[in-house]
Motif scaffolding. Structure first.
Motif, PDB file in Angstrom:
ATOM      1  N   VAL A  64     -57.777  38.088  85.381  1.00  0.00           N
ATOM      2  CA  VAL A  64     -57.396  36.683  85.361  1.00  0.00           C
ATOM      3  C   VAL A  64     -57.017  36.224  86.756  1.00  0.00           C
ATOM      4  CG1 VAL A  64     -56.576  36.709  82.981  1.00  0.00           C
ATOM      5  CG2 VAL A  64     -54.988  37.213  84.825  1.00  0.00           C
ATOM      6  N   VAL A  65     -57.128  34.914  86.938  1.00  0.00           N
ATOM      7  CA  VAL A  65     -56.639  34.264  88.156  1.00  0.00           C
ATOM      8  C   VAL A  65     -55.317  33.592  87.812  1.00  0.00           C
ATOM      9  CG1 VAL A  65     -57.086  32.492  89.899  1.00  0.00           C
ATOM     10  CG2 VAL A  65     -58.971  33.874  88.988  1.00  0.00           C
ATOM     11  N   CYS A  66     -54.289  33.826  88.632  1.00  0.00           N
ATOM     12  CA  CYS A  66     -52.966  33.308  88.303  1.00  0.00           C
ATOM     13  C   CYS A  66     -52.273  32.779  89.567  1.00  0.00           C
ATOM     14  CB  CYS A  66     -52.111  34.398  87.660  1.00  0.00           C
ATOM     15  SG  CYS A  66     -50.455  33.835  87.176  1.00  0.00           S
ATOM     16  N   GLY A  67     -51.448  31.712  89.388  1.00  0.00           N
ATOM     17  CA  GLY A  67     -50.717  31.146  90.515  1.00  0.00           C
ATOM     18  C   GLY A  67     -49.242  31.416  90.452  1.00  0.00           C
ATOM     19  N   GLY A  68     -48.799  32.337  89.589  1.00  0.00           N
ATOM     20  CA  GLY A  68     -47.376  32.649  89.457  1.00  0.00           C
ATOM     21  C   GLY A  68     -46.803  33.230  90.738  1.00  0.00           C
ATOM     22  N   THR A  69     -45.679  32.706  91.164  1.00  0.00           N
ATOM     23  CA  THR A  69     -45.068  33.163  92.421  1.00  0.00           C
ATOM     24  C   THR A  69     -44.205  34.397  92.235  1.00  0.00           C
ATOM     25  OG1 THR A  69     -43.227  31.622  92.052  1.00  0.00           O
ATOM     26  CG2 THR A  69     -45.073  30.834  93.381  1.00  0.00           C
ATOM     27  N   VAL A  95     -45.792  40.457  80.953  1.00  0.00           N
ATOM     28  CA  VAL A  95     -45.964  39.005  80.963  1.00  0.00           C
ATOM     29  C   VAL A  95     -46.399  38.509  79.590  1.00  0.00           C
ATOM     30  CG1 VAL A  95     -46.534  38.914  83.421  1.00  0.00           C
ATOM     31  CG2 VAL A  95     -48.367  39.241  81.724  1.00  0.00           C
ATOM     32  N   ALA A  96     -46.316  37.176  79.431  1.00  0.00           N
ATOM     33  CA  ALA A  96     -46.842  36.515  78.227  1.00  0.00           C
ATOM     34  C   ALA A  96     -48.288  36.153  78.511  1.00  0.00           C
ATOM     35  CB  ALA A  96     -46.018  35.285  77.900  1.00  0.00           C
ATOM     36  N   PHE A  97     -49.222  36.832  77.817  1.00  0.00           N
ATOM     37  CA  PHE A  97     -50.644  36.668  78.105  1.00  0.00           C
ATOM     38  C   PHE A  97     -51.320  35.903  76.969  1.00  0.00           C
ATOM     39  CE2 PHE A  97     -55.094  37.853  78.190  1.00  0.00           C
ATOM     40  CZ  PHE A  97     -55.415  37.699  79.535  1.00  0.00           C
ATOM     41  N   ALA A  98     -52.083  34.863  77.332  1.00  0.00           N
ATOM     42  CA  ALA A  98     -52.831  34.066  76.359  1.00  0.00           C
ATOM     43  C   ALA A  98     -54.312  34.379  76.493  1.00  0.00           C
ATOM     44  CB  ALA A  98     -52.575  32.586  76.584  1.00  0.00           C
ATOM     45  N   HIS A  99     -54.940  34.801  75.391  1.00  0.00           N
ATOM     46  CA  HIS A  99     -56.364  35.116  75.390  1.00  0.00           C
ATOM     47  C   HIS A  99     -57.207  33.843  75.362  1.00  0.00           C
ATOM     48  CE1 HIS A  99     -56.180  39.471  74.922  1.00  0.00           C
ATOM     49  NE2 HIS A  99     -55.206  39.315  74.029  1.00  0.00           N
ATOM     50  N   VAL A 100     -58.486  34.027  75.633  1.00  0.00           N
ATOM     51  CA  VAL A 100     -59.443  32.927  75.464  1.00  0.00           C
ATOM     52  C   VAL A 100     -59.391  32.472  74.003  1.00  0.00           C
ATOM     53  CG1 VAL A 100     -61.886  32.315  75.478  1.00  0.00           C
ATOM     54  CG2 VAL A 100     -60.933  33.698  77.344  1.00  0.00           C
ATOM     55  N   GLY A 101     -59.289  31.168  73.765  1.00  0.00           N
ATOM     56  CA  GLY A 101     -59.154  30.619  72.416  1.00  0.00           C
ATOM     57  C   GLY A 101     -57.740  30.203  72.078  1.00  0.00           C
ATOM     58  N   ALA A 102     -56.769  30.620  72.899  1.00  0.00           N
ATOM     59  CA  ALA A 102     -55.373  30.241  72.654  1.00  0.00           C
ATOM     60  C   ALA A 102     -55.163  28.771  73.002  1.00  0.00           C
ATOM     61  CB  ALA A 102     -54.437  31.121  73.475  1.00  0.00           C
ATOM     62  N   THR A 159     -57.406  24.207  74.858  1.00  0.00           N
ATOM     63  CA  THR A 159     -57.843  25.506  74.356  1.00  0.00           C
ATOM     64  C   THR A 159     -58.453  26.287  75.523  1.00  0.00           C
ATOM     65  OG1 THR A 159     -58.316  24.568  72.180  1.00  0.00           O
ATOM     66  CG2 THR A 159     -59.318  26.697  72.715  1.00  0.00           C
ATOM     67  N   LEU A 160     -57.946  27.511  75.744  1.00  0.00           N
ATOM     68  CA  LEU A 160     -58.414  28.313  76.874  1.00  0.00           C
ATOM     69  C   LEU A 160     -59.868  28.760  76.666  1.00  0.00           C
ATOM     70  CD1 LEU A 160     -55.381  30.614  77.747  1.00  0.00           C
ATOM     71  CD2 LEU A 160     -56.177  28.593  78.957  1.00  0.00           C
ATOM     72  N   GLU A 161     -60.623  28.725  77.739  1.00  0.00           N
ATOM     73  CA  GLU A 161     -62.004  29.205  77.740  1.00  0.00           C
ATOM     74  C   GLU A 161     -62.212  30.151  78.934  1.00  0.00           C
ATOM     75  OE1 GLU A 161     -64.488  25.811  77.946  1.00  0.00           O
ATOM     76  OE2 GLU A 161     -63.953  25.056  75.954  1.00  0.00           O
ATOM     77  N   LYS A 162     -63.198  31.004  78.792  1.00  0.00           N
ATOM     78  CA  LYS A 162     -63.554  31.868  79.924  1.00  0.00           C
ATOM     79  C   LYS A 162     -64.152  30.991  81.007  1.00  0.00           C
ATOM     80  CE  LYS A 162     -66.121  36.084  81.082  1.00  0.00           C
ATOM     81  NZ  LYS A 162     -67.013  37.160  80.569  1.00  0.00           N
ATOM     82  N   LYS A 205     -64.491  30.154  85.643  1.00  0.00           N
ATOM     83  CA  LYS A 205     -64.401  30.621  87.018  1.00  0.00           C
ATOM     84  C   LYS A 205     -63.467  29.697  87.785  1.00  0.00           C
ATOM     85  CE  LYS A 205     -68.746  33.096  87.843  1.00  0.00           C
ATOM     86  NZ  LYS A 205     -69.935  33.194  88.728  1.00  0.00           N
ATOM     87  N   ILE A 206     -62.533  30.287  88.522  1.00  0.00           N
ATOM     88  CA  ILE A 206     -61.592  29.530  89.338  1.00  0.00           C
ATOM     89  C   ILE A 206     -61.816  29.933  90.791  1.00  0.00           C
ATOM     90  CG2 ILE A 206     -59.158  29.018  89.804  1.00  0.00           C
ATOM     91  CD1 ILE A 206     -58.551  29.733  86.901  1.00  0.00           C
ATOM     92  N   ARG A 207     -62.302  29.000  91.581  1.00  0.00           N
ATOM     93  CA  ARG A 207     -62.635  29.244  92.985  1.00  0.00           C
ATOM     94  C   ARG A 207     -63.586  30.442  93.130  1.00  0.00           C
ATOM     95  NH1 ARG A 207     -59.119  26.933  96.846  1.00  0.00           N
ATOM     96  NH2 ARG A 207     -58.375  24.943  96.001  1.00  0.00           N
ATOM     97  N   GLY A 208     -64.527  30.516  92.221  1.00  0.00           N
ATOM     98  CA  GLY A 208     -65.555  31.550  92.324  1.00  0.00           C
ATOM     99  C   GLY A 208     -65.217  32.858  91.647  1.00  0.00           C
ATOM    100  N   GLU A 209     -63.998  33.011  91.099  1.00  0.00           N
ATOM    101  CA  GLU A 209     -63.598  34.261  90.455  1.00  0.00           C
ATOM    102  C   GLU A 209     -63.418  34.030  88.953  1.00  0.00           C
ATOM    103  OE1 GLU A 209     -63.352  37.233  91.810  1.00  0.00           O
ATOM    104  OE2 GLU A 209     -63.814  36.548  93.844  1.00  0.00           O
ATOM    105  N   GLU A 210     -63.952  34.977  88.140  1.00  0.00           N
ATOM    106  CA  GLU A 210     -63.841  34.860  86.687  1.00  0.00           C
ATOM    107  C   GLU A 210     -62.393  35.068  86.236  1.00  0.00           C
ATOM    108  OE1 GLU A 210     -66.352  37.252  84.330  1.00  0.00           O
ATOM    109  OE2 GLU A 210     -68.097  35.965  84.584  1.00  0.00           O
TER     110      GLU A 210
END
Length: 792
Positions: A84-89, A97-104, A115-118, A120-125
């Motif tokens: 995953v790509v994450c911005g948590g500091t 951590v609290a993880f949300a799957h695709v579809g959450a 609704t979360l989907e698979k 790409k964020i800045r080129g990374e899945e």
């Protein structure tokens, strides 16, 4: 709890501390409570929004190659390793951590649901999301894990891969109860109250083993300040003591979860305890920093202009009469509504003054309305907290303080006044209960229902518990308790059977109304209440009217003395939209101080502009009255009024007589009254006393056969002036010959070339002989006699 918004939240998990549920389906529990106790508006299942979420563990952490503020993470989940790509500091390797799957379903940055989907964020899945607290609706549980900080569940392996809801123990079901349905039941503003209801409703039974209760011992030392109240009825029951603590401590997770489930935000342990006890027992409490109290404490009514800075850091002006607490430094508490900022419990607090006060419900509600400031405590207080709750709430809070707060110890005696109340037996009869409810309930079942609700059933009667003294006052309340717990749906529906005989009605009023409407009149139905100004506009004295005890306003403060004011008021609004004439009437009750009450029919004809003499409103009304009353078998006559009414024209007012009794008034409205209502043309009114009129027995109608002989008719026009009586002229003409069958006025003319004050009167004379056919010569001879009389 959000009581001020009309909703109280009841946690089934919290109720399970007191009872074991025999009914396991929350929906059925909610339905039963709705049917028998209070409406459940919503059933909230905690963790329902966390179905696609689990506890994850950060395995690797590296910088995103194309974004400075993002990181790439490998997270261990219940579905294997996810990238995953994450911005948590606050991310670190090994962090759970609290993880949300695709579809959450998550709230993106705490705002819009998505609704979360698979993707790409800045080129990374990215296959999922590491969530901050507000994105999962958990900000109250993790207040520090919001914004750019994700939820931190600590390091380790415990719970990794587990469903997030079960790991956080968010399996509770919360019932949202409409608190308007329990306004008269202050005992139900608590979990114990609803636990008792669940037992009585057969949904649960009391736990046989309860956790041991620590013993409480109060020292003999008085508190460091004296406490007094200027008016004891304002605080009829009071309990308080002081405690010493070594620190505030930390609120345990189980308490946080319960407070969160019922709408509370955890603040600090002492405050959380007072909120917890209020939710559990229904008794609002407050913890003060005793070090901030200086000198003696006094409870009194606020004076005009006094102010307080409340806990929410708002400077408020107190309403006059609000209940406050003050010491030598001034006001520090708005009692029953909200504490003051000075004296609040804070990190440095080491000495606590804990008090449990039952305050006057009426004064609390008045203060809430006057100040426009409502709180959960005020919502409970205004319902009338049972006196017994004061000591119960204080003892429960002390138990929690001694167990949970570091170094907590009671340091003063219990300051207390007031009594819990004295319940008195209510006479009760099973037969009366059966008669009222319409169903026979076995005596054993009746006794169980009352006993489960806390009542004491004896031969001499049923004694209510101390927490029900406010709402159970008679046998009718006991019948209601039995009926609702037994379930009203089980009581067979039986339609009442009775004979209804309508009272006798005089249909003459209805016939009069129908006849007037058929003649072009509009029936108006205004209010029977008037104001002094409207009566004065009609030259009527307001002092003669009967006053309304609780008027909505001055304009509706008097009962009408006549139907005329409302008819004139209606005419002033409606004349422009009418034709040449506005014809209205009203049948209504009127009353005065001297004459009492009577039924009156008011008729009004308003001219839009000056009408021809033959069409004047006064003459129209006179003719209508003649036709209506004579058609009803009543001999009506008109006589000039000896004294015109204040609203009537002095030269155009007459009394209406039937059988020697005055039954009404016919008049033209005085020009000054007309102008007060902006009516440009002449206005005439007739006021009939229907109460007197209907008491007169009408003459029977006698059949008269039609004549077999034809009649001869002549019209005769004679000049007249307004000073002479037309009625006397008609009587002279009628007496001139026996062959004159009838003489009636057919036309009036006062136009040019006639002078002012003069008019032409056209009479239609009908001649007929009862035994033969009149010849033309005979009819002319008789007509000459009549003409000689009328022209003399």
């Amino acid at each position: 709890m959000l009581l001020y918004s009309g909703v109280m939240k009841i946690s089934l998990e919290w109720l399970s501390e007191f009872v074991d549920f025999t009914e396991k389906d929350p929906a059925k529990i909610a339905d039963r409570i709705t049917a028998c106790t209070a409406e459940v508006e919503e059933m909230e299942t905690q963790g329902a929004g966390l179905r696609e979420c689990c506890v994850g563990k950060v395995l690797t952490l590296s910088k995103h190659p194309h974004a400075d503020r993002l990181a790439l993470c490998d997270v261990q989940t219940d579905r294997g390793k996810k990238r995953v790509v994450c911005g948590g500091t606050n991310l670190r390797v090994g962090m759970r951590v609290a993880f949300a799957h695709v579809g959450a379903r998550v709230r993106w940055h705490g705002e819009e649901m998505m609704t979360l989907e698979k993707t790409k964020i800045r080129g990374e899945e990215s296959e999922g999301m590491i969530c901050a607290a507000e994105e999962l609706g958990l900000a109250s549980l993790f207040p520090e894990c919001t914004g750019h900080s994700v939820i931190d569940l600590g390091d380790g392996e415990a719970g990794v891969g587990s469903p997030l809801a079960s790991y956080l123990k968010l399996g509770d079901t919360v019932l949202h109860v409409d608190n308007h349905a329990i306004t008269q039941r202050p005992d139900l503003f608590s979990h114990i109250g609803f636990a008792r209801e669940c037992v009585a409703l057969g949904l649960a039974h009391w736990k046989k083993k309860r956790p041991p209760v620590p013993s409480l011992t109060y020292p003999r030392t008085p508190p460091p300040f004296s406490i007094e109240v200027t008016e004891r009825p304002l605080v009829p029951r009071y309990c308080a003591c002081t405690l010493a603590i070594d620190g505030l401590g930390t609120t345990p997770d189980w308490m946080k979860r319960r407070l969160e489930a019922t709408g509370w935000r955890s603040i600090n342990l002492p405050i959380d305890i007072t909120n917890y006890v209020m939710m559990e027992t229904g008794m609002p409490l407050h913890s003060f920093d005793a070090a901030d109290i200086h000198g003696s404490v006094r409870m009194r009514r606020a004076r005009k202009g006094e102010r307080i800075r409340t806990l929410d850091e708002v400077d408020r002006e107190l309403s006059e009469g609000a209940l406050i607490m003050e010491d030598e430094k001034g006001i520090f508490d708005l009692l029953g509504i909200m504490g003051g900022l000075r004296g609040s419990t804070k990190d440095s607090t080491r000495s606590i003054w804990l008090h449990s006060a039952v305050v006057d419900a009426v004064n609390t509600r008045r203060t809430v309305i006057a100040m426009g400031h409502r709180t959960d405590a005020a919502t409970i207080y205004e319902k009338g907290v049972p006196h017994v709750a004061a000591e119960q709430g204080l003892r429960r809070a002390l138990e929690l303080f001694l167990v949970l707060v570091p170094g907590a110890r009671i340091t003063s005696k219990c300051v207390s006044w007031g009594k819990d109340g004295t319940p008195r037996p209510i006479p009760f009869s099973a037969k009366d209960a059966e008669r009222v409810l319409g169903v026979k309930i076995p005596e054993k079942a009746t006794k169980k229902i009352l006993t489960d609700l806390g009542f004491t059933v004896q031969r001499k009667g049923v004694t209510p518990p101390l927490w029900r003294l406010g709402d159970v006052t008679g046998a009718h309340d006991l019948y209601e308790e039995i009926g609702r717990i037994y379930d009203y749906n089980r009581i067979p529906s039986t339609m009442p059977v009775m004979t209804v005989e309508p009272p006798p009605r005089d249909q003459r009023v209805h016939r009069l109304r129908d006849s007037l409407k058929a003649g072009g009149f509009l029936e108006v139905m205004p209010l029977s209440l008037v104001g002094p100004e409207l009566l004065r506009a009609c030259k009527l004295h307001p002092s003669a009217a009967i006053e309304v005890e609780n008027p909505l306003g001055e304009e509706l403060s008097l009962f009408q003395t006549s139907t005329l004011p409302r008819l004139l008021e209606h005419a002033s609004r409606s004349l422009l939209s009418a034709g040449e004439f506005l014809r209205t009437f009203e049948c209504a009750h009127v009353a005065s101080r001297e004459q009492g009450e009577w039924l009156e029919c008011g008729m009004l004809i308003a001219e839009k502009r000056q009408a021809k003499l033959a069409e004047e409103s006064l003459l129209q009304l006179r003719q209508i009255l003649l036709e209506e009353l004579r058609g009803s078998g009543l001999a009506v006559s008109f006589r000039a009024s000896e004294k015109a009414p204040p609203f009537g024209h002095p030269g155009r007012s007459s009394d209406i007589f039937i059988g020697g009794k005055v039954v009404g008034l016919l008049c033209e409205i005085h020009p000054l009254v007309r102008s007060a209502f902006d009516l440009p043309g002449r206005v005439s009114a007739a006021l009939l006393d229907l109460t007197t009129l209907l008491a007169i027995t009408p003459s029977p109608s006698v059949f008269q056969s039609l004549s077999q002989f034809p009649a001869i008719t002549y019209d005769l026009t004679v000049p007249r002036d307004h000073q002479s009586s037309a009625e006397a002229l008609l009587r002279k003409a009628q007496a001139a010959t026996q062959l004159l069958e009838s003489v009636v006025v057919t036309d009036l003319y006062d136009g040019p070339p006639l002078q002012t004050g003069q008019y032409n009167l056209t009479l239609r004379c009908t001649y007929r002989a009862p035994d033969r056919t009149l010849t033309e010569e005979e009819a002319k001879r008789e007509h000459q006699k009549v003409e000689a009389v009328v022209r003399a």
